[in-house]
Motif scaffolding. Structure first.
Motif, short mmCIF file in Angstrom:
data_model
loop_
_atom_site.label_atom_id
_atom_site.label_comp_id
_atom_site.label_asym_id
_atom_site.label_seq_id
_atom_site.Cartn_x
_atom_site.Cartn_y
_atom_site.Cartn_z
N ASN A 274 13.21 33.29 -9.07
CA ASN A 274 11.77 33.02 -9.05
C ASN A 274 11.44 31.55 -8.91
O ASN A 274 10.32 31.19 -8.59
CB ASN A 274 11.12 33.53 -10.35
CG ASN A 274 11.03 35.02 -10.36
OD1 ASN A 274 11.10 35.66 -9.32
ND2 ASN A 274 10.87 35.60 -11.53
N MET A 275 12.39 30.71 -9.17
CA MET A 275 12.14 29.27 -9.03
C MET A 275 11.84 28.95 -7.58
O MET A 275 12.45 29.49 -6.66
CB MET A 275 13.33 28.47 -9.54
CG MET A 275 13.34 28.44 -11.04
SD MET A 275 14.65 27.41 -11.61
CE MET A 275 14.38 27.53 -13.35
N HIS A 276 10.89 27.99 -7.44
CA HIS A 276 10.32 27.76 -6.12
C HIS A 276 11.28 27.10 -5.14
O HIS A 276 11.31 27.44 -3.97
CB HIS A 276 9.08 26.89 -6.31
CG HIS A 276 8.10 27.04 -5.22
ND1 HIS A 276 7.44 28.21 -4.96
CD2 HIS A 276 7.67 26.15 -4.30
CE1 HIS A 276 6.64 28.04 -3.94
NE2 HIS A 276 6.74 26.80 -3.53
N TYR A 277 12.02 26.15 -5.62
CA TYR A 277 12.83 25.36 -4.69
C TYR A 277 14.31 25.49 -5.00
O TYR A 277 14.69 25.62 -6.14
CB TYR A 277 12.45 23.88 -4.81
CG TYR A 277 11.00 23.62 -4.54
CD1 TYR A 277 10.53 23.46 -3.25
CD2 TYR A 277 10.10 23.53 -5.59
CE1 TYR A 277 9.20 23.24 -3.02
CE2 TYR A 277 8.76 23.30 -5.36
CZ TYR A 277 8.32 23.15 -4.07
OH TYR A 277 7.01 22.91 -3.84
N MET B 227 -0.62 27.11 -4.77
CA MET B 227 -1.27 26.27 -3.77
C MET B 227 -0.32 25.14 -3.36
O MET B 227 0.24 24.48 -4.22
CB MET B 227 -2.55 25.67 -4.37
CG MET B 227 -3.49 25.08 -3.34
SD MET B 227 -4.93 24.28 -4.06
CE MET B 227 -5.82 25.66 -4.74
N THR B 228 -0.16 24.93 -2.06
CA THR B 228 0.76 23.87 -1.61
C THR B 228 0.07 22.52 -1.76
O THR B 228 -1.15 22.44 -1.88
CB THR B 228 1.13 24.05 -0.13
OG1 THR B 228 -0.09 23.97 0.63
CG2 THR B 228 1.79 25.40 0.12
N ILE C 51 -4.49 18.91 -1.15
CA ILE C 51 -5.01 17.62 -0.65
C ILE C 51 -6.19 17.89 0.29
O ILE C 51 -7.20 17.18 0.24
CB ILE C 51 -3.88 16.84 0.09
CG1 ILE C 51 -2.85 16.33 -0.91
CG2 ILE C 51 -4.43 15.71 0.94
CD1 ILE C 51 -3.23 15.10 -1.68
N ALA C 52 -6.05 18.92 1.12
CA ALA C 52 -7.14 19.23 2.06
C ALA C 52 -8.42 19.60 1.31
O ALA C 52 -9.51 19.15 1.65
CB ALA C 52 -6.71 20.38 2.98
N LEU D 232 -1.28 20.35 -11.01
CA LEU D 232 -0.25 21.00 -11.83
C LEU D 232 -0.68 22.39 -12.28
O LEU D 232 0.15 23.26 -12.51
CB LEU D 232 0.09 20.13 -13.04
CG LEU D 232 0.91 18.88 -12.73
CD1 LEU D 232 1.07 18.02 -13.95
CD2 LEU D 232 2.28 19.25 -12.16
N SER D 233 -2.00 22.58 -12.45
CA SER D 233 -2.45 23.91 -12.89
C SER D 233 -3.03 24.71 -11.73
O SER D 233 -3.67 25.73 -11.95
CB SER D 233 -3.47 23.78 -14.03
OG SER D 233 -4.50 22.93 -13.65
#
Lengths: 147, 158
Positions: free
Chosen positions: A125-128, B1-2, B7-8, B45-46
């Protein structure tokens, strides 16, 4: 509640304008990059820790299974351990020592298996991935301390 | 969210957010920008838990408001109006525009009233929205707005 016209006009007339939006966003981007690096580094550390945990559990399980097999192949009449003092329940314990030890080991093996599954799920499940983390970090911060 | 997506989204909202914090910090641009950056990092972060679709600005304002209150709580200072006057007039960013009177008047308000007044008059939020952002009851917001308005009018001699 109605707005006070004078105050509304005052606030409207003095709406702040910023001419350094790009600098602000660049600074934010830099901060987020740093935050992301720390986050990824933490994730990589947790992943390594969990991998070590999984390895330890696997070794424990293999040892447990080997011990159980070894116990079950021993002659049935020979107890696994005996006590010098012979009381009612200690005698019962000695007589059933092989069965009891096998049950406790089986329980530990079961807990170990559950832990392995949950740790592997956490890792997945870890993202990277670890490599991705280090690659990203090296690309973004090619300083020797981060490499 | 990336990060790119975040940022966008922030790109569209950052000016409003910085304006809100600039008023809360009574014209101290450096402090406001620091708080804005802190709030945006917290938001990032959230952002995984962000589910209020289409209400990104309110969500950011809520985080910024809490960041401001925490900041105020961590540096409890009882600045007099004279001290405030010195601070504002010494800030280089304020020399370029004549917001001092309004900032000085806002400085006399408690942080929660200042937030309510700024959200109401500067950002155009209604009482219900302000209550959601500041996590207060609608009655409390009404009282804050009423007290804040009276105090501001008195200070600004409107």
């Amino acid at each position: 509640m109605n707005k006070d016209k004078e105050l509304e006009e005052l606030f409207f007339a003095q709406k702040p304008q910023f001419d350094d939006n790009e600098a602000f966003m660049a600074s934010l981007n830099k901060r987020l990059e740093a935050v992301e690096y720390v986050k990824q580094h933490q994730e990589a550390t947790i992943r390594r820790y969990k991998m070590a945990l999984v390895a330890a559990f696997v070794v424990g399980i293999i040892s447990g299974i080997v011990t159980i097999v070894f116990m079950l192949t021993m002659p049935a009449a020979v107890p696994l351990f005996t006590f010098r003092v012979q009381t009612g329940w200690l005698s019962w314990l000695a007589a059933n020592s092989r069965l009891l030890t096998a049950s406790v080991l089986s329980l530990l093996v079961t807990f170990g298996l559950i832990s392995i599954v949950s740790n592997i799920q956490d890792i997945r499940n870890m993202h990277y991935s670890k490599n991705e983390t280090l690659t990203n970090a090296n690309q973004k911060n090619p300083s020797p301390s981060l490499a | 969210m990336t990060r790119e997506g975040f940022i966008a989204l922030v790109g569209h909202e950052q000016e409003a957010l910085r304006g809100f914090l600039l008023y809360l910090c009574c014209g101290n641009k450096d402090e406001a920008d620091d708080l804005a950056q802190d709030a945006l990092v917290k938001a990032y972060l959230s952002s995984a838990g962000y589910q209020e679709k289409g209400r990104f600005r309110s969500w950011l304002f809520k985080i910024a408001h809490n960041t401001f209150l925490n900041h105020k709580a961590s540096c409890r200072t009882t600045e007099s109006l004279d001290e405030a006057r010195t601070l504002v007039s010494n800030t280089s960013a304020d020399a370029s525009f004549a917001h001092q009177d309004l900032y000085l008047a806002l400085r006399t308000l408690p942080p929660k009233e200042r937030s309510a007044i700024t959200l109401f008059y500067l950002n155009g939020y209604n009482i219900k929205e302000i209550a959601a952002i500041t996590e207060a009851s609608e009655d409390a917001v009404k009282k804050q707005l009423s007290r804040g308005r009276d105090q501001l009018k008195e200070k600004l001699k409107l």
